[in-house]
Write an enzyme that holds these catalytic residues in place. Structure first.
Site, short mmCIF file in Angstrom:
data_model
loop_
_atom_site.label_atom_id
_atom_site.label_comp_id
_atom_site.label_asym_id
_atom_site.label_seq_id
_atom_site.Cartn_x
_atom_site.Cartn_y
_atom_site.Cartn_z
N ASP A 77 0.82 -1.21 0.00
CA ASP A 77 0.00 0.00 0.00
C ASP A 77 0.86 1.26 0.00
O ASP A 77 2.04 1.23 0.35
CB ASP A 77 -0.95 0.01 1.20
CG ASP A 77 -0.22 -0.04 2.54
OD1 ASP A 77 0.73 -0.84 2.66
OD2 ASP A 77 -0.60 0.69 3.46
N GLU A 144 0.11 -1.28 5.61
CA GLU A 144 1.14 -0.83 6.54
C GLU A 144 0.90 0.60 7.00
O GLU A 144 1.13 0.94 8.16
CB GLU A 144 2.52 -0.94 5.87
CG GLU A 144 3.71 -0.65 6.80
CD GLU A 144 4.15 0.80 6.80
OE1 GLU A 144 5.04 1.13 7.61
OE2 GLU A 144 3.62 1.61 6.01
N ASP A 168 12.38 -0.63 3.63
CA ASP A 168 11.47 0.49 3.86
C ASP A 168 12.10 1.64 4.64
O ASP A 168 11.43 2.36 5.36
CB ASP A 168 10.21 -0.02 4.61
CG ASP A 168 9.06 0.97 4.56
OD1 ASP A 168 9.08 1.88 3.72
OD2 ASP A 168 8.13 0.83 5.37
#
Length: 484
Positions: A77, A144, A168
């Site tokens: 997402d 997330e 990330d």
């Protein structure tokens, strides 16, 4: 130059394909289907678990069979944010990207480099036949950005790896080994309304042009919060004018610092000039305070249609006082880790409309007890006026492990590759590692990535040369993974 022509080409082509798929948090059906189809197209074992996480498994390349299995993890997402003057439809349009020198940007919206670059890198490795790697388990989680739902409800039976590489992190010289946990606070208050006073003039007051940004990674940078600025305007305006408030709508997602806020107010026709003078003075004051941080800050007031109803005066004062009192920004710096924000809160969204006053906020902390303390402080500011306060979405932080084997390996490889020391740290963002570690006891985890600036805002951009650096470093790490 087109984005898909950049190097490494396989990564950028995947990023372009991914960004053509709408993938808002809690609306990931299309991107889940996209990823499942990708894995099956490659002929790899592809699993979608009960919540929507996708796991794609790839065997080790020849000669790497005795290495530890590695989990490559990123979330599917992205934060959907756009400028107020943009008519972009996130539900039906792909992200409109362009190259600007050494950076890739989007036109008026978030870019999705968070965490799309990580996803694209994993996709490229899964498809490659010329990259040496151990057995891989690509874990693509969902939601997330707004609840960590995928990580929280992960089916651990699909994962056997002993090392997890989370892709990330947003600075290419950082190796992240810890992060903050978070909790959402929602408040609701029912207020009284009465008809607008006769002989009134209404104005739409707008605050926009703020940088906004990530409510964890950028919270310490002193950026303005549009909701707090608007409330300051209403508080001070109410002290010198007979100000009537009809509506107040500001901010968006809990994990984004609010960039814009709008309110509809009214004053007596006799106070019209005094009101406009107040707006000019207030604008000059705020711009002076934030001139070096928020150079495009704009505060304006334009006449608008008269609303039918406005807030009761008593409720007006209760609400602006509560919003003034609520903590926002850095709550406490870590006493143990230099320059690390330990605890913070972001007043992410304010809605005053149709008899209901609602706030949404996100509290973060790397210490569980402090996280709870900040949430109590936020809730108390609204409980005093009679608001209903609820908390949700609680997720744990990730405790740093300075003796991590993968940290030792990656630190050495970084020094050799770039003739420099990596910045080993913990971050104030809500990475999924803390939750995943609870599902996968004993797994060795680390987070890294390329330079991404302005995440969670339409200013989001990713550095092309940094992506290239990140890509080759990732491949080097995979090649050097230790044996089981």
């Amino acid at each position: 130059m087109k984005v898909e022509s950049l190097e490494p080409r396989s990564l950028w082509r995947n990023f372009v394909a991914l960004n053509a798929v709408p993938r808002a948090s809690k609306k990931e059906e299309r991107v889940i289907a996209f990823m499942v189809a990708y894995g099956k197209q490659l002929g790899l074992e592809t699993i979608k678990d009960h919540i929507g996480n996708v796991v794609i498994k790839k065997p080790a390349t020849e000669g790497m069979e005795n290495k530890q299995t590695v989990v490559l993890q990123s979330h599917l997402d992205m934060v959907h944010q756009k400028n107020g003057d943009s008519d972009f439809d996130f539900d039906n349009q792909g992200i409109d990207m362009y190259v600007d020198g050494d950076w890739v940007k989007a036109k008026g919206t978030t870019l999705g480099a968070d965490n799309g670059i990580g996803v694209a890198a994993i996709m490229a490795i899964l498809a490659a036949d010329d990259i040496a790697h151990p057995a891989l388990e690509a874990l693509f989680t969902i939601d997330e950005e707004t609840g960590m739902t995928g990580a929280k409800q992960l089916d651990p039976s699909n994962i056997s790896g002993t090392i997890l590489l989370n892709l990330d992190t947003e600075e290419d010289n950082e190796l992240t080994i810890g992060c903050a946990g978070g909790i959402d606070t929602t408040t609701v208050y029912k207020y009284k309304q009465h008809p607008i006073e006769q002989n009134s003039t209404a104005f739409k007051v707008s605050i926009k042009g703020l940088k906004g940004g990530h409510s964890g990674m950028d919270i310490h940078k002193g950026r303005a919060n549009a909701n707090k600025l608007m409330n300051r305007l209403l508080y001070n305006g109410g002290k010198v004018l007979d100000l009537q408030l009809s509506t107040f709508e500001g901010g968006s997602l809990r994990n984004a610092i609010p960039r814009e806020a709008n309110a509809v107010v009214a004053v007596s026709k006799y106070q019209k000039e005094a009101f406009l003078s107040f707006i000019d003075d207030f604008s000059e004051l705020i711009k002076g305070e934030f001139q070096s941080i928020e150079p495009t800050l704009s505060i304006s007031a334009k006449e608008t249609d008269l609303p039918a109803e406005v807030l009761d005066k008593n409720d007006y004062h209760k609400i602006v006082n509560a919003l003034y009192a609520v903590p926002n920004g850095v709550f406490r710096m870590s006493p143990d880790i230099p320059d690390l924000v330990e605890a913070s809160s972001n007043l992410a969204k304010v809605i005053i409309k149709d008899g209901e006053f609602i706030t949404l906020s996100l509290q973060r902390s790397s210490v569980e007890s402090t996280k709870g303390d900040v949430a109590i402080a936020v809730g108390a500011a609204f409980e005093i006026i009679g608001s209903t306060v609820t908390t949700s979405g609680d997720y744990p932080g990730w405790k740093p492990d300075a003796d991590s084997e993968i940290l030792s390996l990656m630190s050495k490889l970084y020094k050799v590759s770039f003739n420099d020391e990596p910045n080993v740290n913990a971050c104030h963002a809500g990475l999924e590692c803390g939750i995943l570690g609870a599902h996968l006891p004993g797994i060795d985890m680390i987070s890294f990535g390329p330079n991404i600036h302005g995440a969670h805002s339409p200013d989001e951009t990713v550095q092309i040369s940094s992506v290239n650096k990140f890509w080759h470093y990732l491949l080097n790490v995979l090649e050097e993974i230790p044996t089981s």
